[in-house]
Design a protein around this motif. Sequence first.
Motif, PDB file in Angstrom:
ATOM      1  N   TRP A 432       0.459  -1.046   0.255  1.00  0.00           N
ATOM      2  CA  TRP A 432      -0.544   0.031  -0.342  1.00  0.00           C
ATOM      3  C   TRP A 432       0.885   1.440  -0.654  1.00  0.00           C
ATOM      4  CZ3 TRP A 432      -3.508   1.967   4.573  1.00  0.00           C
ATOM      5  CH2 TRP A 432      -4.239   2.499   3.934  1.00  0.00           C
ATOM      6  N   LYS A 433       1.303   1.997  -0.935  1.00  0.00           N
ATOM      7  CA  LYS A 433       1.848   3.087  -1.241  1.00  0.00           C
ATOM      8  C   LYS A 433       1.511   4.206   0.441  1.00  0.00           C
ATOM      9  CE  LYS A 433      -1.134   4.676  -5.568  1.00  0.00           C
ATOM     10  NZ  LYS A 433      -0.644   5.740  -6.517  1.00  0.00           N
ATOM     11  N   GLU A 434       0.474   4.140   0.135  1.00  0.00           N
ATOM     12  CA  GLU A 434      -0.158   5.464   0.503  1.00  0.00           C
ATOM     13  C   GLU A 434       0.087   5.000   2.376  1.00  0.00           C
ATOM     14  OE1 GLU A 434      -1.491   8.161   0.246  1.00  0.00           O
ATOM     15  OE2 GLU A 434      -1.874   7.741  -1.997  1.00  0.00           O
ATOM     16  N   PHE A 435       0.577   3.617   2.825  1.00  0.00           N
ATOM     17  CA  PHE A 435       0.837   3.717   4.568  1.00  0.00           C
ATOM     18  C   PHE A 435       2.087   4.434   5.116  1.00  0.00           C
ATOM     19  CE2 PHE A 435       2.592   0.411   7.485  1.00  0.00           C
ATOM     20  CZ  PHE A 435       1.176   0.183   7.984  1.00  0.00           C
ATOM     21  N   ASN A 436       1.725   5.317   5.583  1.00  0.00           N
ATOM     22  CA  ASN A 436       2.555   5.374   6.436  1.00  0.00           C
ATOM     23  C   ASN A 436       3.566   5.079   8.209  1.00  0.00           C
ATOM     24  OD1 ASN A 436       0.575   6.586   8.177  1.00  0.00           O
ATOM     25  ND2 ASN A 436       0.229   8.200   6.753  1.00  0.00           N
ATOM     26  N   THR A 437       3.796   5.897   8.867  1.00  0.00           N
ATOM     27  CA  THR A 437       4.132   5.879   9.930  1.00  0.00           C
ATOM     28  C   THR A 437       3.086   5.737  11.381  1.00  0.00           C
ATOM     29  OG1 THR A 437       7.254   7.082   9.374  1.00  0.00           O
ATOM     30  CG2 THR A 437       6.273   6.715  11.632  1.00  0.00           C
ATOM     31  N   ALA A 438       2.460   6.550  11.030  1.00  0.00           N
ATOM     32  CA  ALA A 438       1.078   6.844  11.652  1.00  0.00           C
ATOM     33  C   ALA A 438       0.108   5.450  11.762  1.00  0.00           C
ATOM     34  CB  ALA A 438       0.492   7.642  11.714  1.00  0.00           C
ATOM     35  N   GLY A 439       0.412   5.451  10.427  1.00  0.00           N
ATOM     36  CA  GLY A 439      -0.679   3.565  10.825  1.00  0.00           C
ATOM     37  C   GLY A 439      -0.056   2.522  11.091  1.00  0.00           C
ATOM     38  N   ALA A 440       1.689   2.228  11.120  1.00  0.00           N
ATOM     39  CA  ALA A 440       2.397   0.920  11.611  1.00  0.00           C
ATOM     40  C   ALA A 440       2.273   0.939  13.067  1.00  0.00           C
ATOM     41  CB  ALA A 440       3.495   1.489  11.001  1.00  0.00           C
ATOM     42  N   LEU A 441       2.650   2.329  13.864  1.00  0.00           N
ATOM     43  CA  LEU A 441       2.182   2.424  14.995  1.00  0.00           C
ATOM     44  C   LEU A 441       0.955   2.179  15.496  1.00  0.00           C
ATOM     45  CD1 LEU A 441       4.166   5.503  15.349  1.00  0.00           C
ATOM     46  CD2 LEU A 441       5.187   3.590  15.450  1.00  0.00           C
ATOM     47  N   TRP A 442       0.173   2.603  15.149  1.00  0.00           N
ATOM     48  CA  TRP A 442      -0.975   1.726  14.766  1.00  0.00           C
ATOM     49  C   TRP A 442      -1.432   0.558  15.074  1.00  0.00           C
ATOM     50  CZ3 TRP A 442      -6.364   5.854  14.594  1.00  0.00           C
ATOM     51  CH2 TRP A 442      -5.786   7.138  15.034  1.00  0.00           C
ATOM     52  N   SER A 443      -1.472   0.304  13.807  1.00  0.00           N
ATOM     53  CA  SER A 443      -1.429  -1.136  13.532  1.00  0.00           C
ATOM     54  C   SER A 443      -0.540  -2.104  14.632  1.00  0.00           C
ATOM     55  CB  SER A 443      -1.305  -1.600  11.707  1.00  0.00           C
ATOM     56  OG  SER A 443      -1.553  -3.612  12.066  1.00  0.00           O
ATOM     57  N   ILE A 444       0.606  -1.450  14.642  1.00  0.00           N
ATOM     58  CA  ILE A 444       1.872  -2.989  15.394  1.00  0.00           C
ATOM     59  C   ILE A 444       1.064  -2.773  16.893  1.00  0.00           C
ATOM     60  CG2 ILE A 444       3.617  -3.471  16.455  1.00  0.00           C
ATOM     61  CD1 ILE A 444       5.053  -2.146  13.636  1.00  0.00           C
ATOM     62  N   TYR A 445       1.055  -1.841  17.093  1.00  0.00           N
ATOM     63  CA  TYR A 445       0.796  -1.234  18.759  1.00  0.00           C
ATOM     64  C   TYR A 445      -0.802  -1.895  19.364  1.00  0.00           C
ATOM     65  CZ  TYR A 445       5.277   0.863  20.200  1.00  0.00           C
ATOM     66  OH  TYR A 445       6.269   1.026  20.172  1.00  0.00           O
ATOM     67  N   GLY A 446      -1.529  -1.447  18.311  1.00  0.00           N
ATOM     68  CA  GLY A 446      -3.223  -1.663  18.717  1.00  0.00           C
ATOM     69  C   GLY A 446      -3.387  -2.908  17.944  1.00  0.00           C
ATOM     70  N   GLY A 447      -2.817  -4.117  17.551  1.00  0.00           N
ATOM     71  CA  GLY A 447      -3.602  -4.858  17.270  1.00  0.00           C
ATOM     72  C   GLY A 447      -2.809  -5.550  18.250  1.00  0.00           C
ATOM     73  N   LEU A 448      -1.384  -6.073  18.293  1.00  0.00           N
ATOM     74  CA  LEU A 448      -0.870  -6.158  20.159  1.00  0.00           C
ATOM     75  C   LEU A 448      -1.351  -6.410  21.481  1.00  0.00           C
ATOM     76  CD1 LEU A 448       1.812  -7.810  20.731  1.00  0.00           C
ATOM     77  CD2 LEU A 448       2.872  -5.550  21.577  1.00  0.00           C
TER      78      LEU A 448
END
Length: 528
Positions: A432-448
Amino acid sequence: MNSNALLNGGIFAAFVAVTLVVVFRASKNTRTASDYYAAGRAFTGPQNGIAISGDYLSAASFLGIAGAIALYGYDGFLYSIGFLVAWLVALLLVAELLRNTGKYTMGDVLSYRMRQRPVRAAAATSTLAVSFFYLLAQMAGAGGLVALLLGIESKAGQAVVIAIVGALMILYVLIGGMKGTTWVQIIKAVLLISGAAVMTVWVLAKYGMNLSTLLGAAVDNSPAAGERVLGPGLQYGASGISKLDFLSLAIALVLGTAGLPHILMRFYTVPSAKEARRSVVWAIVLIGIFYLFTLVLGYGAAALVGPEAIKNAPGKVNSAAPLLAEALGGPILLGFIAAVAFATILAVVAGLTITASASFAHDIYANVIKRGAADDKDQEVRVARITAVVIGAVAIVGGIVANGQNIAFLVALAFAVAASANLPTILYSLFWKEFNTAGALWSIYGGLGVCVTLIVFSPAVSGKSTSMFPTADFDYFPLANPGLVSIPVSFFLGWLGTVLSLEHDKAKFAQMEVRALTGIDSEKATTH
């Protein structure tokens, strides 16, 4: 079985002695961070494929699944199906792209097109969490196995043995690094698959090489379940909640493999993406053959040992394969299978430990704390070795607490954490070319966070006689495996964090896409 304790211990000691020699020889060429983390990228695809199967076929595969099939039949075999199908996700979506874009850890890939420090910290956090849950399963398996083989039924005695296993694992990692660990996994894979093959043929020979006759004997020797052991629903079909639990388990198993850090790190031990792809194909073939063996071993244990004897054994459900070995070949085969099971635990925990320690040293220490200025050989590798000792100590304590749990189920929890914290972020980063730092942090910490919270408040931890803390009662979430909820939440949070953020680096994504698909410049990424 106390009279056989010396024989069982002697066979295991011989395996430890041989593998320690191998690890010492491998350690002579471990000089740089690349040698310690990625074995100098010197393994071929077939070699790495065998090592991957050794890393993946854990105590859950050998002890937990065989026991689950012996007790629950068809529903137990669903673990095997989920674990195997998961490799298609890894092969088609992750293996080659990851090898082209990374260096040592998952954090290399996730941080390539984002802000380095926060994303690497998040990746290391999720890696340590997944490794901890997986280590719990392996160390719990060690306790149950020793209880069965050496006749140590006291919890204190089993705790001592778990500590010994943990100390050996730390020794492998400290001395041999990834190269030594890989050779231990190759030796273990050959022993495990060979041992399972011998037992499979032996069981079938007792029933005229006729699988149908074996299944009939398993039904006859399972009076409580009867023919239900041949159909779905014995474990997961009692209620709507149990059916949802099965769906949650299946999703976690299928999606979890492609997010397991210790499996992802194995793709960096080969020299090219082509070899990474070959290694996955080899792994799929070997793992698929092994899981066919578990079907015969599980029903063979039901037929020759019986579900009640398995439930009443010191290791409970995890004792099915060793008890079957004793029923087939007496103390000698039991001793060999015991050594193989111990080898399985040692190899997997060594792989997990080096992955977790590498992630901390490379992502947190070298790139977050030192901002990339750590010396390649001395500082970073020293920190990795210190971290391995700490992780080993934590694993020993956790294994003592989890002792007696079904290890196939504990591993399924690790898969749920991996699929929730890691897989959405990896797929978004790669595609996903739009994906960014905020998305990564939300996904990792939120999912975990969601996944671990649901596990804590699930029947896996409290509220049932089979829970980790059976006397406690805070099982507010009804599903034992949280994947059905936590995985979609992680995907959603990754999307939400991305669209709410103004940061977008499409040029960096274009560079990453070219590298991931073609391999151009990938060697530069792995040698700078």
